[in-house]
Design a protein around this motif. Structure first.
Motif, PDB file in Angstrom:
ATOM      1  N   GLY A  21       5.324  40.887 -19.446  1.00 25.85           N
ATOM      2  CA  GLY A  21       4.063  41.435 -19.223  1.00 25.85           C
ATOM      3  C   GLY A  21       3.189  41.691 -20.241  1.00 25.85           C
ATOM      4  O   GLY A  21       1.804  41.661 -20.009  1.00 25.85           O
ATOM      5  N   PHE A  22       3.188  41.922 -21.550  1.00 25.26           N
ATOM      6  CA  PHE A  22       2.476  42.013 -22.516  1.00 25.26           C
ATOM      7  C   PHE A  22       1.908  40.796 -22.812  1.00 25.26           C
ATOM      8  O   PHE A  22       0.656  40.660 -22.971  1.00 25.26           O
ATOM      9  N   SER A  24       1.036  38.371 -20.641  1.00 22.60           N
ATOM     10  CA  SER A  24       0.200  38.072 -19.554  1.00 22.60           C
ATOM     11  C   SER A  24      -0.871  38.855 -19.607  1.00 22.60           C
ATOM     12  O   SER A  24      -2.118  38.415 -19.644  1.00 22.60           O
ATOM     13  N   SER A  25      -0.942  40.235 -20.004  1.00 19.16           N
ATOM     14  CA  SER A  25      -1.837  41.173 -20.246  1.00 19.16           C
ATOM     15  C   SER A  25      -2.659  40.524 -21.695  1.00 19.16           C
ATOM     16  O   SER A  25      -3.868  40.954 -21.286  1.00 19.16           O
ATOM     17  N   GLY A  28      -4.698  37.839 -20.594  1.00 18.82           N
ATOM     18  CA  GLY A  28      -5.853  37.971 -19.795  1.00 18.82           C
ATOM     19  C   GLY A  28      -6.972  38.872 -20.205  1.00 18.82           C
ATOM     20  O   GLY A  28      -8.060  38.733 -19.783  1.00 18.82           O
ATOM     21  N   ALA A  29      -6.615  39.449 -21.365  1.00 19.32           N
ATOM     22  CA  ALA A  29      -7.644  40.117 -22.096  1.00 19.32           C
ATOM     23  C   ALA A  29      -8.342  39.395 -23.178  1.00 19.32           C
ATOM     24  O   ALA A  29      -9.198  39.942 -23.689  1.00 19.32           O
ATOM     25  N   LEU A 176       1.980  48.383 -17.526  1.00 19.50           N
ATOM     26  CA  LEU A 176       0.833  47.428 -17.629  1.00 19.50           C
ATOM     27  C   LEU A 176      -0.505  47.999 -17.706  1.00 19.50           C
ATOM     28  O   LEU A 176      -1.335  47.746 -18.302  1.00 19.50           O
ATOM     29  N   GLU A 177      -0.572  48.726 -16.662  1.00 20.13           N
ATOM     30  CA  GLU A 177      -1.869  49.498 -16.515  1.00 20.13           C
ATOM     31  C   GLU A 177      -2.631  50.230 -17.615  1.00 20.13           C
ATOM     32  O   GLU A 177      -3.580  50.266 -18.225  1.00 20.13           O
ATOM     33  N   PHE A 179      -1.350  50.057 -20.644  1.00 25.28           N
ATOM     34  CA  PHE A 179      -1.189  49.189 -21.550  1.00 25.28           C
ATOM     35  C   PHE A 179      -2.743  48.315 -21.479  1.00 25.28           C
ATOM     36  O   PHE A 179      -3.459  48.625 -22.862  1.00 25.28           O
ATOM     37  N   GLY A 180      -3.376  48.226 -20.469  1.00 21.92           N
ATOM     38  CA  GLY A 180      -4.657  47.524 -20.387  1.00 21.92           C
ATOM     39  C   GLY A 180      -5.855  48.519 -20.792  1.00 21.92           C
ATOM     40  O   GLY A 180      -6.565  48.459 -21.623  1.00 21.92           O
ATOM     41  N   GLN A 184      -8.462  48.380 -24.341  1.00 20.58           N
ATOM     42  CA  GLN A 184      -9.708  48.534 -24.314  1.00 20.58           C
ATOM     43  C   GLN A 184     -10.298  49.536 -25.270  1.00 20.58           C
ATOM     44  O   GLN A 184     -11.120  49.695 -25.827  1.00 20.58           O
TER      45      GLN A 184
END
Length: 292
Positions: A21-22, A24-25, A28-29, A176-177, A179-180, A184
């Motif tokens: 999960g980390f 991928s996130s 993605g960032a 994950l939400e 985390f994103g 930011q």
């Protein structure tokens, strides 16, 4: 000064879905995951996670760092030069020299609404206390446990009894939400919000918690059965144990309403139905096995 993006990021965990999960996130960032730092647990002190299963499925480009002791964390991290370290599900208290390695510090995901339920098994304590909601907090790490400034939080309902795999599966998207959002805020230079006064540190369940006490209410006994599925045994006995028909069994699932085929026991105020049990001799070998 915030390092220029993209950041080099090291992931610290023992849990494969967290790694994936980390990873991928972060991708993605626009960031670059560079390493996984994890530990061996040969004696099962921290719950007996499957190290081989973890290492066999992490992305191939991640360097694997495996300290044998806390003092090795900082020098190992320096070899991969991370701008940021992200962490969830890691049992060691991180020493100050390791926290100082990445310019952006360490970001930790903790499954509670901090400052409530600091410590190693917050989900178990939330269930045991009968709380209707549980949380996810991403916070900056400092030299104490789960006390750093908060960057993001989410909540979800605890709901009805379910197996840990299902429960953590529901929690994953919120993790994950949050985390994103925390990533930011780091990019924006946000230092986070200091934790409110209060809260508590709660350790592992103790020896006196192992045996179910049927002199308590059915709801309290039911919650203890459920909570034991979300903790880590630190002694030689793992609850929830009950003497039943001359045999000590581990109760893995119970119900406050009648379930066909389940055994009924009497608590202080109402009956409880034992949906899934297993003999203590088998409990350490197969926590998912059962006899009804």
């Amino acid at each position: 000064m915030t390092p220029a993006m993209p950041w080099r990021v090291a992931i610290v965990t023992r849990i494969l879905p967290v790694v994936l999960g980390f990873y991928s996130s972060l991708r993605g960032a626009g960031h670059e995951p560079v390493a996984l730092l994890t530990i061996r647990d040969n004696d099962g002190r921290y719950g007996g996670f499957d190290l081989g299963g973890l290492l066999g499925h992490v992305p191939a480009e991640l360097d694997i760092l495996m300290p044998a002791r806390r003092s090795s964390i900082a020098p190992l991290l320096r070899t991969v030069q991370p701008d940021l370290v992200v962490c969830t599900g890691f049992p060691w208290k991180i020493p100050a020299d390791a926290l100082a390695v990445p310019p952006l510090g360490w970001l930790n995901g903790h499954p509670s609404l901090l400052p409530r339920h600091r410590g190693p098994v917050p989900v178990a304590w939330s269930i045991r206390n009968g709380e209707p909601e549980i949380g996810i907090t991403f916070h900056r790490m400092d030299t104490e446990l789960d006390t750093g400034a908060i960057l993001a939080q989410r909540t979800m309902t605890v709901g009805e009894y379910c197996e840990p795999e299902e429960f953590y599966g529901r929690m994953g998207p919120l993790h994950l939400e949050a985390f994103g959002e925390a990533l930011q805020k780091l990019a924006d230079g946000d230092e986070g919000t200091p934790q409110a006064e209060g809260g508590e540190y709660e350790s592992f369940f103790a020896d006196e918690d192992v045996d179910l006490d049927l002199s308590r209410s059915a709801d309290e006994v039911h919650r203890m059965v459920w909570a034991w599925r979300y903790t880590i045994p630190v002694g030689t006995r793992h609850g929830a144990l009950l003497e039943l028909d001359g045999e000590t069994v581990q109760v893995l699932a119970s119900s406050l309403t009648e379930v066909e085929g389940a055994q009924r026991v009497e608590c202080a105020d109402a009956p409880l139905w034992l949906v899934k049990t297993q003999p203590v001799a088998a409990a350490g070998a197969d926590s998912a096995g059962s006899t009804s």
